[in-house]
Structures are given as C-alpha cells and as structure tokens.
Scaffold this active site. Structure first.
Site, PDB file in Angstrom:
ATOM      1  N   TYR A 118       0.897  -1.325   0.009  1.00  0.00           N
ATOM      2  CA  TYR A 118       0.021  -0.006  -0.029  1.00  0.00           C
ATOM      3  C   TYR A 118       0.868   1.346   0.060  1.00  0.00           C
ATOM      4  O   TYR A 118       1.885   1.319   0.776  1.00  0.00           O
ATOM      5  CB  TYR A 118      -0.701   0.011   1.310  1.00  0.00           C
ATOM      6  CG  TYR A 118      -1.478   1.437   1.414  1.00  0.00           C
ATOM      7  CD1 TYR A 118      -2.864   1.587   0.820  1.00  0.00           C
ATOM      8  CD2 TYR A 118      -1.080   2.411   2.002  1.00  0.00           C
ATOM      9  CE1 TYR A 118      -3.524   2.683   0.977  1.00  0.00           C
ATOM     10  CE2 TYR A 118      -1.980   3.695   2.276  1.00  0.00           C
ATOM     11  CZ  TYR A 118      -3.012   3.664   1.631  1.00  0.00           C
ATOM     12  OH  TYR A 118      -3.608   5.005   1.866  1.00  0.00           O
ATOM     13  N   GLU A 206      -3.252   7.652  -4.163  1.00  0.00           N
ATOM     14  CA  GLU A 206      -3.360   6.483  -3.242  1.00  0.00           C
ATOM     15  C   GLU A 206      -3.160   5.249  -4.216  1.00  0.00           C
ATOM     16  O   GLU A 206      -4.027   4.998  -5.221  1.00  0.00           O
ATOM     17  CB  GLU A 206      -4.554   6.392  -2.558  1.00  0.00           C
ATOM     18  CG  GLU A 206      -4.757   4.991  -1.499  1.00  0.00           C
ATOM     19  CD  GLU A 206      -5.981   4.869  -0.897  1.00  0.00           C
ATOM     20  OE1 GLU A 206      -7.080   4.751  -1.485  1.00  0.00           O
ATOM     21  OE2 GLU A 206      -5.920   5.024   0.227  1.00  0.00           O
TER      22      GLU A 206
END
Ligand code: GDP
Ligand code: MN
Length: 395
Positions: A118, A206
């Site tokens: 992530y 993101e």
C-alpha cells in the site's frame, strides 16, 4: 475533484510511474478490441476487467474480474457495463458502470513471489509537509490494517521545499522488505509517484495495491487521485477529466451557479445570503417547528439568476412544503432581490408551496412593497420573527 482509475493511471504514466497497462472501453466490442491490442504485452495472455466508477472496494463487489480468453472478455464486459455496482463506498443504491478498464493481467507466475503493498502521498496540513504512508500489507482495506496491525503502517514526512531525498526512498523500499532489482525499482517508483502527485496539485494519491511482480517489477495496479479544486485553474487538461455522471446532480447544478448547497432531510427549503445567516435561519426554522430541507448560501451578490437557480434547486425536492428566503441587504439591495424573486417565481410557474421572503437591510421597505404588489403567492415579512411565524403557519 475525483477522477477514474484509467485517468489516474494516465497521469502516473506521464510522470514515469510504471503501471498495469490498460485501455478504457465503453462497450463489449470495444473491450474485445482493447484486449487484442494488449495481448502481446501480457505475461499470461489473460486480462483483468475493472469497472470504472468513483468508488473503491470494487474487487469485493464484483467490479474486478479476470478473463482468460476473448469470449470471456466479451461476456464479462457485457455483464459489467450497465451493471449497478455496490461496494462499501457506494451506499446501498450502488453506482452505474458506464465504462470499464481492460488491463493486462500482471499477476503472472515467475521466478520470485509476488507481493502487494500500500502506498499513498497526502497533504499533511498540520505539519505543512507531504506524508508518504505505506505498508507491506497491500491489497486489502488500509482501514482494516490500521485497526488490526497499526505497526505495519509507516509514514515518511516530505519537506515540500526539498522533495523526496534519496535516503527516504531507500528507507521506504527497505521497510517494505525489498532487495536487489525490486529495491531499485521501488525507489524509482517512489520518486515518480511524488512527481505525479506534485505536478497535478493533488491532495492525495493512493496506490493500493502497488505490485511487485514475480519478475521484480514494481507496478501501480490501482490508482486514485484527489485533486485540489482550488488549483484546477492551473490544469485545464485535468478539468476535462471531470465526469459529471459520477457526481450528485443537485450539487453539480449548484456549483454551476456558484451556490453552496447541501441537501438535508426536512420540509422547509431555505435560501439565504451568507453562511452564518443560513445557519441562524435553519435554527429559526427548527424553533418554529419545521425542519430545514437544505442549506443554501447564495453568496454576497444575489442576482435574479442566482435566486432563480436557488429556487429551482429547492423546489426539485418533493419533500419541500414551504420555502423561506432570508436575505440581508448589505451590498445587495433588497428591492433588487425582491424583483429577482418575483421574476424567478413567474418564470418557474406552477409553484404550489408557500414562499416566504424576509428582506432586511438596504431598501427593505421597497423590497417588501415589490413582493406585496406582485400579486403572487409570495408572502413577505421583514423581521425574522415575522418570517418564523409565517413558517409556523404553513408547516
Ligand atoms: P479495488 O477493489 O476497487 O481497490 O480495485 P483494485 O484495482 O485494487 O483491484 C482489486 C483486486 O483485484 C486487487 O487487489 C488484486 O488482488 C486484483 N487484481 C487486480 N489486477 C489484477 C491482475 O492483473 N491479475 C489478477 N489476478 N488480479 C488482479
Ligand atoms: Mn484498490
């Protein structure tokens, strides 16, 4: 402003971020064409089809599917385009899928283990820095990681004056457990990602997951940008990426007229100039036994056009039983607003709920006369108490 995954990936690619390649398609036939074009480049020769909506969690909701041949591409695309996709971010009504991204399957077998990470970069207003947030636990909900394994989320603060320093990129790659070529690729990825983030004035980028492929490439498999609306004037090319289908129609209409509109659950529509007065008006409505149906601040220079646009937005809501227009004439003159209300009222026609207008300030008396003389169902009042009493009468 939000954009789609395929648009976000375009921005990434322009800035040198390695991505899972894909082509957007609006129909099953286009999806097949796209798949054919991508075929040569893929490892498995398979594709992944991804619904393009402004919401995450698509994988779990059936919005990300693997296709192993062209027939499957066509079949999955037929089912996906036009479907109502429900994810934990869309609400129970879901979002209509109007286009899909046909992407190469990058989860192919190879010499090393694949890994999902992530990574996000966001504006940290508290420190005046950018924060790179990253975790070796990619692929799943980052909220879940934050709850269950908070020590697996790392942060790196970036001074916007310096940008990322090489030691910071190396530290991140190290904390993600990488070595060798994947380590080098990751540091490159981070520099490029930061460049992409800065170049479009984003407040968030993101990537979940960032994939380490089985042959040690680092790729953005998913991508999300939040763009700063106040910086959009610097990026006309980004404005073209706006997809109004993905936004609330009432709020789009309000923004078109520079109105600050928030829909609420009550039955008294209100139109006010100034946010503070709007809050006070909502209080008065509640005190007189009504519930506000909306918050609407028409701003300082309420013209006939803004009054008309505001009235239209309010009356679109079938729950509205009465409308309270509360204008303080500071810069704007009350008689002009009154004329605007009367004009809008005539133009809209067929308004069968009472409209109560309270005008105070410059030329308030003249304004009241205009309303009273109009012969319309519009009722005038000057003090807030008088207006409140009228509201009480009708709700
Ligand atoms: P999200 O669910 O909206 O976040 O959509 P993502 O783009 O993150 O995709 C969801 C999941 O699909 C990813 O976490 C992967 O596990 C899987 N996925 C994405 N691309 C591929 C691919 O090329 N091949 C395979 N096998 N799985 C993929
Ligand atoms: Mn994702």
């Amino acid at each position: 402003m939000n954009i789609h995954e395929y648009q976000a990936k375009e921005i990434l690619k322009q800035n040198g971020v390695a991505i899972q390649e894909g082509i957007v398609a609006y129909s099953p036939d286009e999806a097949v064409e796209a798949a054919k074009k991508l075929q040569k480049e893929t490892g498995t020769g398979w594709w992944v089809l991804k619904a393009q909506v402004h919401a995450g969690g698509r994988g779990k909701g059936g919005g990300v599917k693997l296709a192993k041949n062209l027939d499957e591409v066509k079949e999955i695309a037929s089912n996906m385009i036009g479907m109502q996709l429900v994810t934990h971010q869309t609400g129970p009504a879901g979002k209509k899928v109007r286009k899909i991204l046909v992407a190469q399957d990058v989860y192919y077998p190879g010499p090393s283990q694949k890994e999902e990470f992530y990574m996000s970069i966001l504006l940290n207003r508290k420190t005046g820095h950018h924060t790179i947030m990253y975790s070796p636990e990619g692929g799943m909900d980052i909220e879940q990681v934050a709850e269950q394994k908070p020590d697996r989320i790392f942060r790196e603060e970036i001074d916007p004056g310096n940008g990322i320093l090489p030691f910071q990129a190396r530290k991140i790659a190290f904390n993600l457990g990488l070595s060798g070529n994947a380590f080098k690729e990751m540091t490159r990825f981070i520099f490029a990602l930061y460049k992409a983030y800065s170049s479009v004035d984003a407040s968030l980028v993101e990537i979940n997951p960032v994939l380490k492929t089985t042959d040690d490439k680092i790729l953005a498999v998913d991508a999300k940008f939040n763009l700063d609306d106040n910086a959009l004037f610097r990026h006309p090319e980004l404005l073209e990426m706006r997809d109004l289908d993905e936004e609330d129609p009432t709020e789009v209409e309000a923004a078109r007229h520079n109105l600050n509109f928030v829909k609420l659950d009550g039955n008294v529509g209100c139109m006010v100039n100034g946010a503070g007065l709007a809050m006070a008006t909502m209080d008065i409505i509640k005190l007189s036994g009504g519930e506000p149906a909306n918050f609407l601040d028409v701003g300082g220079g309420a013209s006939a056009e803004t009054v008309e646009a505001g009235l239209k937005l309010i009356l679109n809501d079938p729950a509205v039983k009465a409308v309270l227009i509360n204008i303080f004439g500071g810069i704007v003159r009350c008689d002009r607003v009154a004329n605007g209300v009367v004009e809008a009222y005539k133009k809209l026609g067929n308004i069968n709920v009472p409209v109560i207008v309270r005008l105070q300030g410059t030329n308030a008396e003249e304004g009241k006369k205009v309303i009273d003389a109009s012969g319309l169902k519009v009722r005038s009042a000057i003090t807030l108490q008088e207006a409140a009493l009228l509201v009480k009468e009708v709700v």
